[in-house]
Design a protein around this motif. Structure first.
Motif, mmCIF file in Angstrom:
data_model
loop_
_atom_site.group_PDB
_atom_site.id
_atom_site.type_symbol
_atom_site.label_atom_id
_atom_site.label_comp_id
_atom_site.label_asym_id
_atom_site.label_seq_id
_atom_site.Cartn_x
_atom_site.Cartn_y
_atom_site.Cartn_z
ATOM 1 N N ARG A 1 -17.126 -49.819 31.745
ATOM 2 C CA ARG A 1 -17.062 -48.982 30.555
ATOM 3 C C ARG A 1 -18.473 -48.588 30.464
ATOM 4 O O ARG A 1 -19.325 -49.427 30.270
ATOM 5 C CB ARG A 1 -16.479 -49.882 29.427
ATOM 6 N N ARG B 1 -14.242 -46.047 32.432
ATOM 7 C CA ARG B 1 -13.652 -45.734 31.237
ATOM 8 C C ARG B 1 -14.300 -45.411 30.072
ATOM 9 O O ARG B 1 -15.465 -46.243 30.004
ATOM 10 C CB ARG B 1 -12.629 -46.780 30.962
ATOM 11 N N VAL C 1 -16.235 -45.288 26.320
ATOM 12 C CA VAL C 1 -15.809 -45.836 25.184
ATOM 13 C C VAL C 1 -16.641 -45.153 24.095
ATOM 14 O O VAL C 1 -17.560 -44.676 24.434
ATOM 15 C CB VAL C 1 -15.948 -47.542 25.327
ATOM 16 N N ASP D 1 -11.874 -48.216 23.747
ATOM 17 C CA ASP D 1 -11.532 -47.176 24.978
ATOM 18 C C ASP D 1 -11.028 -45.842 24.341
ATOM 19 O O ASP D 1 -10.126 -45.923 23.361
ATOM 20 C CB ASP D 1 -10.238 -47.869 25.675
ATOM 21 N N THR E 1 -11.958 -39.417 29.384
ATOM 22 C CA THR E 1 -12.742 -39.703 30.571
ATOM 23 C C THR E 1 -12.792 -38.626 31.413
ATOM 24 O O THR E 1 -13.813 -38.087 31.953
ATOM 25 C CB THR E 1 -12.144 -41.122 31.003
#
Length: 128
Positions: A7, A81, A83, A89, A95
């Motif tokens: 992330r 991913r 964030v 998220d 993304t």
């Protein structure tokens, strides 16, 4: 539970340097967006300045008539991913958009075309 995703906040993602690992022509394309006479393929990239590395792979279509590559961002395969500042998220579509921006800055079309000897017609300011 095992979670393979890495992330990153958007601003951290956009600081990455990408390295082209390989690109190949797809010998048996199943891409529904491809028109007759187009060439399909896929590509793999990785972050050069981050450990563990991030990987980015997606399908693309080359149209000899327009001499352009078009990314199929819906096919994006990545261990990333995106964030927000609180670590929440932001979802798959966010993304995809962030990776598309990152790869545009890396001149992905030119790099793939050079690696596969494809002729491209690039629009003005295509690297911005």
């Amino acid at each position: 539970m095992f979670d393979p995703l890495i992330r990153l906040r958007t601003e951290d993602l956009l600081e990455l340097q990408q390295v082209h690992l390989y690109s190949e022509l797809d010998s048996d394309p199943l891409n529904p967006e491809a028109k007759a006479g187009t060439v399909c393929g896929y590509t793999e990239w990785a972050s050069a300045n981050r450990k563990p590395a991030l990987s980015f792979s997606w399908d693309w279509v080359y149209d000899p008539g327009t001499q352009r590559l078009q990314a199929q961002w819906s096919s994006l395969r990545t261990n990333l991913r995106v964030v927000d500042a609180q670590g929440e998220d932001l979802g798959v579509e966010c993304t995809r958009l962030c990776v598309a921006r990152l790869m545009t800055r890396a001149s992905w079309e030119r790099v793939i075309a050079e690696s596969l000897d494809l002729v491209l017609t690039m629009p003005p300011d295509s690297r911005h």
